[in-house]
Design a protein around this motif. Sequence first.
Motif, PDB file in Angstrom:
ATOM      1  N   THR A 110       9.380  14.749  -8.830  1.00  0.00           N
ATOM      2  CA  THR A 110       8.049  14.769  -8.230  1.00  0.00           C
ATOM      3  C   THR A 110       7.181  13.693  -8.889  1.00  0.00           C
ATOM      4  O   THR A 110       7.192  13.530 -10.111  1.00  0.00           O
ATOM      5  CB  THR A 110       7.384  16.149  -8.431  1.00  0.00           C
ATOM      6  N   ARG A 111       6.420  12.963  -8.061  1.00  0.00           N
ATOM      7  CA  ARG A 111       5.507  11.931  -8.566  1.00  0.00           C
ATOM      8  C   ARG A 111       4.070  12.340  -8.249  1.00  0.00           C
ATOM      9  O   ARG A 111       3.813  13.114  -7.335  1.00  0.00           O
ATOM     10  CB  ARG A 111       5.823  10.586  -7.915  1.00  0.00           C
ATOM     11  N   TRP A 112       3.145  11.760  -9.026  1.00  0.00           N
ATOM     12  CA  TRP A 112       1.719  12.021  -8.837  1.00  0.00           C
ATOM     13  C   TRP A 112       1.024  10.715  -8.480  1.00  0.00           C
ATOM     14  O   TRP A 112       1.198   9.695  -9.158  1.00  0.00           O
ATOM     15  CB  TRP A 112       1.109  12.634 -10.106  1.00  0.00           C
ATOM     16  N   LEU A 113       0.223  10.750  -7.422  1.00  0.00           N
ATOM     17  CA  LEU A 113      -0.456   9.564  -6.916  1.00  0.00           C
ATOM     18  C   LEU A 113      -1.967   9.816  -6.884  1.00  0.00           C
ATOM     19  O   LEU A 113      -2.412  10.976  -6.887  1.00  0.00           O
ATOM     20  CB  LEU A 113       0.038   9.217  -5.517  1.00  0.00           C
ATOM     21  N   SER A 114      -2.754   8.728  -6.822  1.00  0.00           N
ATOM     22  CA  SER A 114      -4.217   8.881  -6.790  1.00  0.00           C
ATOM     23  C   SER A 114      -4.844   7.811  -5.903  1.00  0.00           C
ATOM     24  O   SER A 114      -4.260   6.733  -5.667  1.00  0.00           O
ATOM     25  CB  SER A 114      -4.787   8.794  -8.208  1.00  0.00           C
ATOM     26  N   ARG A 115      -6.071   8.125  -5.437  1.00  0.00           N
ATOM     27  CA  ARG A 115      -6.841   7.190  -4.610  1.00  0.00           C
ATOM     28  C   ARG A 115      -8.320   7.381  -4.901  1.00  0.00           C
ATOM     29  O   ARG A 115      -8.820   8.515  -4.901  1.00  0.00           O
ATOM     30  CB  ARG A 115      -6.554   7.434  -3.131  1.00  0.00           C
ATOM     31  N   ASP A 116      -9.019   6.274  -5.160  1.00  0.00           N
ATOM     32  CA  ASP A 116     -10.459   6.320  -5.419  1.00  0.00           C
ATOM     33  C   ASP A 116     -11.184   6.447  -4.082  1.00  0.00           C
ATOM     34  O   ASP A 116     -11.113   5.560  -3.230  1.00  0.00           O
ATOM     35  CB  ASP A 116     -10.898   5.040  -6.139  1.00  0.00           C
ATOM     36  N   MET A 117     -11.843   7.575  -3.892  1.00  0.00           N
ATOM     37  CA  MET A 117     -12.498   7.842  -2.617  1.00  0.00           C
ATOM     38  C   MET A 117     -13.703   6.921  -2.380  1.00  0.00           C
ATOM     39  O   MET A 117     -14.133   6.731  -1.231  1.00  0.00           O
ATOM     40  CB  MET A 117     -12.965   9.298  -2.561  1.00  0.00           C
ATOM     41  N   ASP A 118     -14.275   6.321  -3.431  1.00  0.00           N
ATOM     42  CA  ASP A 118     -15.444   5.448  -3.287  1.00  0.00           C
ATOM     43  C   ASP A 118     -15.070   3.974  -3.321  1.00  0.00           C
ATOM     44  O   ASP A 118     -15.956   3.106  -3.313  1.00  0.00           O
ATOM     45  CB  ASP A 118     -16.452   5.737  -4.403  1.00  0.00           C
ATOM     46  N   ASP A 119     -13.763   3.717  -3.406  1.00  0.00           N
ATOM     47  CA  ASP A 119     -13.270   2.338  -3.465  1.00  0.00           C
ATOM     48  C   ASP A 119     -13.929   1.560  -4.581  1.00  0.00           C
ATOM     49  O   ASP A 119     -14.249   0.368  -4.458  1.00  0.00           O
ATOM     50  CB  ASP A 119     -13.508   1.621  -2.124  1.00  0.00           C
TER      51      ASP A 119
END
Length: 454
Positions: free
Chosen positions: A387-396
């Motif tokens: 299993t891998r963990w990913l992320s994304r900045d919602m405010d760019d």
Amino acid sequence: VKECLAVYTGIGSEQALEVLAWANSTVSRLLRLVLERDLSHLEGSVKRRNALADPLLALLADVRRRSAVVAKLELSAEVLRDYLDYGHKAWLDQDDKHAFTVRTLYYLTTLNRAFELSDQPAQTLLDYLREVNALPSPIGGQALRLAEQAASIRLAGFFDWSVQEVRECVSRFQSAQKILKNLPQLDLLMRVRVLAARTSMDALTIFLMGGLPEEINKPAYKAAAEHALLSLSESDRPLVTFTGDLKQLVTVTCNPDKSTVVAGTDETITFTVTLMDSDGNPLSGVNVYWSAELGTVETKATETDGVVKAEYKPGKVTGWDTPQFWLDLFEREYAPTVEVTIDAEHIVIPLRSMSPVPLEAVPAGQEVELYATIKDIHRNIAKNHLTRWLSRDMDDGGGTVVYRPDQSYTNQEGVARTFVSSPTGGKIQISVAPEGGVLADFPPIIFEREEQVP
């Protein structure tokens, strides 16, 4: 209670419990008789006069009597347990398991002498007797012939005797199946075995001599004399000993059509088992039995071509499984190992199995624990699943996070776990991405930005 019985009877505690059952009683009944017994109002002479009528004393006397036999014959708890379980009927054709007669005593003595004649453990003969009395009924054709051959080889191995000599004995049994199943038959075999060792005569000669009629029958006397003279001329020859092997009777192959199956589904693995005799001819009508830890396989008999196809049906637990299969009176063999696994192409992450996230901003430098339970569409837990963990900045805004760890394997409960923090701060959405293509998003988490030191 066990220890008290052992002291009273002079045998082991496990044996004492079996003797109590043999005497048609139980621990609870014994205790009840003890508690209900009240002799305080009786005089000594009256006590002695009514001793035989006292159920407690009568039971104790019976237990002591049977225990003396057990001690003398050195009968183990396993022997008594088998006798009470099925042996009274199968070994002696005796309906009442609690009956204690001269015939019962004689044949238990016979069984004890059989143990003494062999260098192998007594359990070997007990296993044989249980297995031959559990043969399917009806049994015939090649299955019966194979069972008869296997039984003779196992008896020859136990008594360290020639397979041919054993077959000569069992051929005299007055039964359709030439398989030793009971103690009268065992008694005959042992008598011939002992006589053969003492006289150096083979079994055929012993039967010919023992079957001579009172009236003169020249052909019969001639045949017996010839065999006897041959035995006398070879008196210095050592007694023929065991040389058989069960594996020489049958050639067995076992092949699965695949090596993996999904747990909790209707998928199956088909094992193809082929049985050939020593001449390469197919064996038909022979049952093939199975046992497996993570699935089930039904017993089936071989077809006319000596082949049987058995379906392995998985259970709901994943893992590696090595089924075992065997024939009547044969040792178990291992089939190829198979894997009961999850449906890796259809992974799901139920929302209720995902950890909650903080509703307020996370202070700078503080970690948040996130976890999720990984399953497939059949609700099988994905153990040891990457299993891998990913992320994304919602405010760019270029916010980043740090995982401990950023990828790992699920534990035995199918749980993937990580600890996340953000050195930059921001509104970050974390996603868990187990191997298999699915992606599940956690609600966005607000991390406070670390204050810059001037």
